[in-house]
Design a protein around this motif. Structure first.
Motif: not given
Length: 256
Positions: A20-24, A47-50
């Motif tokens: 998330l930090k590097v915007g992968a 939001p992409k993490v569930r």
């Protein structure tokens, strides 16, 4: 890439945070709910993490599945799961080799082993990968450096040397204790030593010098670096590492 994690411990937290930090380029990240606190904290980051209701739901919503469970329960966990022919599996499980993984997961399109290290959280971690695989390479290169090897024995040896992390920090603590004992504030000792060690690691990574050459270039004949090196060497300090690592390698083989 739809990424899923079966097992939500410290290394999963580090990888997800780093991605998330590097915007992968990851479409979604599905997490098992085994460690609910970590899973919920990660889900709150983006939001992409569930968080999924079961390990099977992680598989059903992912095409790349990372196995991050303890070796003592790994076989039982895997046997309960239904893998699809589209799944690419990346295992972080110590000692569970690719031949057994392939038998446990016969339907997956590929099975790869990896050893991500905590610094992936900052996007600077090193991850050993076997066998070489484009998906694992892209994933772990986005949060640091992926080092692919051609044999599983080489992979196990790289895995073994990661057992020196605690000893490395203990070495730093011994220097910090000495500085604090000489009157330096603890926060000053920590700041200096952390930056000092980071600088040495950066030099090793960004020059073509071998380690013996780096040792040579760090020494002035008759100087203080030579004095400490000779004293530690004469005490056999550096001979302890190979013996300790041999013991860890044998321990890892016990999980085969």
């Amino acid at each position: 890439m739809r990424l899923g994690f079966v097992g939500t411990g410290g290394i999963t937290r580090a990888i997800v945070t780093g991605l998330l930090k590097v915007g992968a380029e990851v479409e979604t990240i599905a997490l098992s709910n085994r460690t609910a606190r970590i899973a919920n904290d990660l889900a709150a980051l983006h939001p992409k993490v569930r968080v999924c209701e079961s390990n099977q739901q992680v598989l059903d919503t992912s095409d790349v599945v990372c196995l991050a469970v303890l070796p003592t329960i790994a076989r039982d966990v895997i046997r309960e799961l239904a893998f699809a022919p589209t799944h690419r599996v990346i295992s972080f499980i110590p000692g569970l080799r690719t031949d057994e993984l392939s038998k446990l997961i016969p339907d997956a399109v590929s099975v790869t082993r990896a050893v991500p290290l905590p610094a992936v959280e900052q996007g600077i971690g090193t991850t050993a990968v076997y066998p070489p695989h484009d998906v694992a390479r892209r994933l772990f290169s986005s949060v640091g450096t992926a080092v692919e090897v051609e044999s599983e024995d080489q992979f196990d040896c790289l895995h073994t040397v990661t057992a020196t992390m605690a000893s490395y920090f203990a070495f730093m603590q011994s220097q910090a204790d000495w500085l604090i004992g000489k009157g330096l504030p603890p926060e000053k000792a920590r700041t200096f030593l952390s930056s000092y060690c980071a600088g040495m690691a950066h030099r090793a990574e960004h020059t073509d010098y071998s380690f013996p050459e780096l040792i040579k270039h760090s020494i002035t004949p008759g100087g203080m670096n030579e004095k400490v090196l000779l004293e530690l060497s004469s005490a056999g300090a550096f001979d302890l590492y190979p013996r300790a690592l041999d013991g860890v390698l044998e321990w890892l083989k016990g999980f085969h």
